[in-house]
Design a protein around this motif. Structure first.
Motif, PDB file in Angstrom:
ATOM      1  N   GLN A  75       0.823  -1.206   0.000  1.00 52.92           N
ATOM      2  CA  GLN A  75       0.000   0.000   0.000  1.00 52.92           C
ATOM      3  C   GLN A  75       0.858   1.257   0.000  1.00 52.92           C
ATOM      4  OE1 GLN A  75      -2.906  -1.618  -0.925  1.00 52.92           O
ATOM      5  NE2 GLN A  75      -3.865   0.065   0.218  1.00 52.92           N
ATOM      6  N   ALA A  76       2.043   1.181  -0.586  1.00 51.36           N
ATOM      7  CA  ALA A  76       2.960   2.321  -0.600  1.00 51.36           C
ATOM      8  C   ALA A  76       3.638   2.427  -1.956  1.00 51.36           C
ATOM      9  CB  ALA A  76       4.002   2.187   0.509  1.00 51.36           C
ATOM     10  N   TRP A  77       3.889   3.673  -2.374  1.00 49.05           N
ATOM     11  CA  TRP A  77       4.627   3.980  -3.594  1.00 49.05           C
ATOM     12  C   TRP A  77       5.954   4.646  -3.193  1.00 49.05           C
ATOM     13  CZ3 TRP A  77       3.853   2.853  -8.670  1.00 49.05           C
ATOM     14  CH2 TRP A  77       2.594   2.353  -9.044  1.00 49.05           C
ATOM     15  N   PHE A  78       7.033   4.259  -3.909  1.00 46.58           N
ATOM     16  CA  PHE A  78       8.362   4.798  -3.634  1.00 46.58           C
ATOM     17  C   PHE A  78       8.942   5.355  -4.929  1.00 46.58           C
ATOM     18  CE2 PHE A  78       7.624   1.646  -0.392  1.00 46.58           C
ATOM     19  CZ  PHE A  78       8.069   2.264   0.773  1.00 46.58           C
ATOM     20  N   CYS A  79       9.644   6.480  -4.801  1.00 46.58           N
ATOM     21  CA  CYS A  79      10.333   7.089  -5.938  1.00 46.58           C
ATOM     22  C   CYS A  79      11.782   6.612  -5.930  1.00 46.58           C
ATOM     23  CB  CYS A  79      10.272   8.610  -5.839  1.00 46.58           C
ATOM     24  SG  CYS A  79      11.129   9.449  -7.184  1.00 46.58           S
ATOM     25  N   THR A  80      12.190   5.978  -7.015  1.00 42.55           N
ATOM     26  CA  THR A  80      13.528   5.371  -7.100  1.00 42.55           C
ATOM     27  C   THR A  80      14.505   6.315  -7.782  1.00 42.55           C
ATOM     28  OG1 THR A  80      12.924   4.309  -9.170  1.00 42.55           O
ATOM     29  CG2 THR A  80      12.569   3.061  -7.133  1.00 42.55           C
ATOM     30  N   THR A  81      14.706   7.493  -7.196  1.00 41.83           N
ATOM     31  CA  THR A  81      15.653   8.458  -7.767  1.00 41.83           C
ATOM     32  C   THR A  81      17.042   8.331  -7.181  1.00 41.83           C
ATOM     33  OG1 THR A  81      15.000  10.089  -6.108  1.00 41.83           O
ATOM     34  CG2 THR A  81      13.835  10.103  -8.239  1.00 41.83           C
ATOM     35  N   GLY A  82      17.212   7.497  -6.181  1.00 36.12           N
ATOM     36  CA  GLY A  82      18.517   7.347  -5.534  1.00 36.12           C
ATOM     37  C   GLY A  82      18.646   8.151  -4.268  1.00 36.12           C
ATOM     38  N   LEU A  83      17.727   9.057  -3.995  1.00 38.85           N
ATOM     39  CA  LEU A  83      17.746   9.876  -2.792  1.00 38.85           C
ATOM     40  C   LEU A  83      16.667   9.406  -1.841  1.00 38.85           C
ATOM     41  CD1 LEU A  83      18.215  13.452  -4.284  1.00 38.85           C
ATOM     42  CD2 LEU A  83      19.946  12.015  -3.204  1.00 38.85           C
ATOM     43  N   PRO A  84      16.924   9.456  -0.550  1.00 38.70           N
ATOM     44  CA  PRO A  84      15.886   9.064   0.416  1.00 38.70           C
ATOM     45  C   PRO A  84      14.733  10.060   0.398  1.00 38.70           C
ATOM     46  CG  PRO A  84      17.763  10.009   1.562  1.00 38.70           C
ATOM     47  CD  PRO A  84      18.185   9.867   0.122  1.00 38.70           C
ATOM     48  N   SER A  85      13.533   9.554   0.555  1.00 40.07           N
ATOM     49  CA  SER A  85      12.352  10.428   0.557  1.00 40.07           C
ATOM     50  C   SER A  85      12.303  11.229   1.840  1.00 40.07           C
ATOM     51  CB  SER A  85      11.086   9.584   0.421  1.00 40.07           C
ATOM     52  OG  SER A  85      10.927   8.733   1.540  1.00 40.07           O
ATOM     53  N   ASP A  86      11.799  12.451   1.746  1.00 41.12           N
ATOM     54  CA  ASP A  86      11.692  13.318   2.914  1.00 41.12           C
ATOM     55  C   ASP A  86      10.260  13.773   3.177  1.00 41.12           C
ATOM     56  OD1 ASP A  86      11.371  14.887   0.732  1.00 41.12           O
ATOM     57  OD2 ASP A  86      13.059  16.215   1.136  1.00 41.12           O
ATOM     58  N   ILE A  87       9.298  13.181   2.483  1.00 38.44           N
ATOM     59  CA  ILE A  87       7.902  13.527   2.714  1.00 38.44           C
ATOM     60  C   ILE A  87       7.042  12.303   2.386  1.00 38.44           C
ATOM     61  CG2 ILE A  87       7.585  14.483   0.397  1.00 38.44           C
ATOM     62  CD1 ILE A  87       5.571  16.439   1.576  1.00 38.44           C
ATOM     63  N   VAL A  88       6.026  12.110   3.194  1.00 35.62           N
ATOM     64  CA  VAL A  88       5.063  11.031   2.974  1.00 35.62           C
ATOM     65  C   VAL A  88       3.697  11.673   2.792  1.00 35.62           C
ATOM     66  CG1 VAL A  88       3.974   8.960   3.898  1.00 35.62           C
ATOM     67  CG2 VAL A  88       6.399   9.402   4.345  1.00 35.62           C
ATOM     68  N   VAL A  89       3.070  11.413   1.659  1.00 32.63           N
ATOM     69  CA  VAL A  89       1.746  11.949   1.349  1.00 32.63           C
ATOM     70  C   VAL A  89       0.741  10.814   1.477  1.00 32.63           C
ATOM     71  CG1 VAL A  89       0.314  13.153  -0.331  1.00 32.63           C
ATOM     72  CG2 VAL A  89       2.768  13.634  -0.206  1.00 32.63           C
ATOM     73  N   GLU A  90      -0.222  10.982   2.391  1.00 32.39           N
ATOM     74  CA  GLU A  90      -1.257   9.982   2.613  1.00 32.39           C
ATOM     75  C   GLU A  90      -2.499  10.343   1.799  1.00 32.39           C
ATOM     76  OE1 GLU A  90      -0.889   7.304   4.395  1.00 32.39           O
ATOM     77  OE2 GLU A  90       1.031   7.739   5.384  1.00 32.39           O
TER      78      GLU A  90
END
Length: 668
Positions: free
Chosen positions: A52-67
């Protein structure tokens, strides 16, 4: 005041630069380099889903979670705030709290998580595939997130608006798909007017003659056409012509809309002046699709339907409450003009209304609609089952009674309730006499069909039979058949009730075949049988008198024109004369048989002595036997006198002719 980050412009507003730098310290040179290299459409696999989650594979850790609903999107702040005014404000508010990784909830975004996924990809520069199915959601989401041109050239609002105007609204199928998605964005419809624009596009295309424009055929996946109208194959004209499209080509597509959207579409079409019969056909198609009871009421065949396509049955039919609401709306939208709606379809609506137990006012409206065109109905249409809890009768006779009363009231308004009389009481034809006659035959057939119901009460049968005007029945044979069936199915009726029932018939309007059957019918009261025998005898005497007059006229014309007719004419005249003589002999035989039957009945009555005062003399006085027989004798005497005088005149003419022949040589 603004700060440029290479790929977008960031509007800070009233946020302190120090706090902003703390909130955006995660933006390293490595991320900026990756974002600058991420061109449109080059990272189609930049997003991956895990549960139930989407991740952006840009190489940088995510800094925001949008519900968004039950879905979580692990993203980066900069791509979002660089394209959306709403995300900019929300991120700025969270950044004031000093948290490195923030969480934002978007519960009201149009289209839900699926739409936000496309919005996020657009913010990261991934190329979107706009379609008629997602453009409305994306446009509403873009408006909700304030993705205007202030936050980047070619932002999502501009792209969706351009695609909607230049692609979707120019195409029938795409406009239809876009309109179907508008049910989920009702709260945004007032601002964007997407529904209105799609409906206007559909109404314009449906009200245009497809045979003139040709666009509907191409959109349905049909062959390409040359300027001359022939079919093209690989750019070469085949000479074959494209088949013309009928006016009901859009019925199936329009029926896929929800009823609120469909209702608005019909209203716009009416405002554009589309013909009422086309509107009625579309409503008929829509009702048959969403009211399963209509198909059961009308059966498998529908000969009166004006459409050449049949509605596809639904896997899950609507609930009874939804069907009630739909039935009431259909009643409001149907045209009231006579003949625009098939009669059997109106009967189907009436039966469905009775099954669903809708308000009495709507049932009365359907009865009035049917009454306006009752002359177009069939006997099968009138056989409405009784759906009441009491189940007194097999068929709903009360409903047919109401329909007949509405028809007679409408016939009276149009000036055809009572035909005028001339001369010796003969009825002159009126404009509505033919519909009334058809309805009379229809009601007589219905009476014969329901007469076998043992639960049908006599007053109800009498009321329906007596509602038909006397002038509407040229013959009472159909009514006699219904009465006979009722007597057979209700043998417990008393003699008084039988006589009351038989008084519905006019014995003088029975044919010779019906009189012959009734004279031998043991179920009829004796008094009715005597009346029928008497009037049958009068009919036979009248027929014999007419045959004698015709025979004398033929003999006179043959003798007065010896030199005129040819041999072939003499042969045909002789044959006709022979046929008339045979008919006269048969009638004389029948008259003698009737006289024997009357004599036997007289002897039987006198022998049984059921009623002391009921003698044959009283019967003859009551029914005028002596008077009528004298009249007939006088008529026969006058006819014989006329025959004698005609023979004298013929002999005198023969003598004059011989005298002229003898005098002719002397004059020469």
């Amino acid at each position: 005041m603004g700060v440029c980050f290479g790929i977008g412009r960031l509007r800070i507003g009233g946020v302190d630069l120090k706090r902003l730098s703390q909130g955006l310290k995660h933006l390293s040179s490595e991320f900026c380099e990756k974002m600058a290299c991420m061109k449109l459409g080059s990272k189609t696999d930049a997003f991956k889903r895990q549960g139930q989650a989407w991740f952006c594979t840009t190489g940088l850790p995510s800094d925001i979670v949008v519900e968004v609903g039950e879905m979580s999107f692990h993203l980066h702040k900069f791509p979002l705030l660089s394209r959306s005014g709403v995300m900019e404000r929300l991120i700025a508010e969270v950044s004031e709290e000093g948290e490195e990784k923030c969480s934002i909830c978007l519960p009201d975004i149009p289209g839900g998580a699926k739409t936000f996924e496309l919005v996020a990809k657009f913010c990261y520069g991934v190329k979107l595939e706009l379609t008629a199915s997602n453009v409305v959601y994306l446009q509403c989401a873009a408006e909700h997130l304030e993705m205007t041109e202030e936050y980047g050239e070619g932002n999502l609002i501009t792209k969706t608006e351009t695609f909607l105007n230049q692609v979707v609204l120019r195409n029938w199928k795409d406009s239809l798909r876009a309109l179907q998605t508008c049910d989920d964005i009702i709260s945004y419809d007032d601002e964007l007017n997407v529904t209105k624009r799609c409906i206007e596009s559909l109404a314009m295309k449906a009200s245009t003659d497809p045979n003139l424009s040709g666009w509907p055929i191409m959109e349905y996946g049909g062959p390409m056409q040359s300027p001359g109208g022939s079919v093209l194959w690989n750019g070469i004209s085949t000479g074959a012509r494209v088949k013309n499209t009928s006016s009901d080509w859009w019925y199936e597509d329009a029926s896929t809309l929800s009823f609120p959207r469909y209702k608005r579409l019909i209203a716009v079409m009416e405002s554009r002046g589309i013909r009422q019969e086309i509107i009625a056909g579309s409503l008929t198609f829509y009702a048959k699709k969403y009211l399963p009871g209509l198909n059961r009421c009308q059966g498998a065949t529908d000969t009166n339907s004006s459409t050449c396509v049949a509605p596809v049955a639904l896997e899950a039919p609507p609930s009874e409450e939804d069907q009630k609401l739909l039935l009431e709306e259909i009643d409001r939208l149907l045209p009231i003009q006579k003949g625009l709606v098939p009669t059997n379809f109106l009967f189907g609506l009436l039966q469905t209304a009775l099954i669903l137990q809708v308000s009495r006012s709507y049932i009365s409206n359907f009865e009035k609609r049917i009454g306006m065109q009752l002359d177009q109905a069939t006997l099968e249409d009138l056989l409405i089952p009784n759906f009441s809890c009491s189940m007194e009768t097999l068929y709903n006779v009360d409903c047919v009674q109401q329909i007949l009363e509405h028809f007679l009231a409408m016939d009276q308004i149009t000036g055809g309730a009572s035909p005028s009389l001339v001369g010796d009481g003969q009825i002159t034809a009126s404009p509505s006499l033919t519909p009334v006659t058809l309805v009379a035959k229809l009601i007589d057939g219905y009476l014969a069909e329901v007469a076998s119901d043992v639960n049908l009460k006599l007053p109800k049968f009498q009321a329906l039979a007596a509602s038909v005007p006397d002038y509407a029945r040229h013959l009472d044979d159909g009514l006699y058949r219904a009465v006979d069936i009722y007597l057979k199915s209700h043998p417990w009726l008393s003699e008084t009730e039988k006589e009351q029932l038989c008084q519905l018939m006019d014995c003088q309007k029975l044919s010779l075949e019906a009189c012959t059957h009734a004279a031998q019918n043991e179920r009829l009261p004796l008094r009715i049988v005597v009346q029928i025998l008497f009037f049958e005898q009068l009919q036979l005497r009248t027929s014999i008198t007419g045959c004698l007059l015709v025979s004398d006229n033929l003999d006179g014309s043959r003798q007065s024109g010896l030199a005129g007719p040819t041999e072939r004419g003499w042969v045909s005249t002789a044959r006709e004369n022979q046929v008339l003589k045979v008919g006269m002999d048969n009638m004389r035989t029948r008259v003698s048989e009737l006289e024997k039957e009357c004599s036997n009945m007289k002897q039987e009555i006198e022998r049984l002595g059921r009623v002391k005062s009921f003698t044959w003399g009283n019967v003859s006085k009551r029914f005028g036997f002596k008077l009528k027989s004298r009249m007939c004798s006088a008529q026969e005497g006058s006819i014989s006198n006329q025959n004698t005088e005609s023979r004298k005149n013929e002999k005198l003419k023969d003598r004059q002719g011989q005298h002229k022949k003898n005098s002719t040589p002397k004059s020469r």
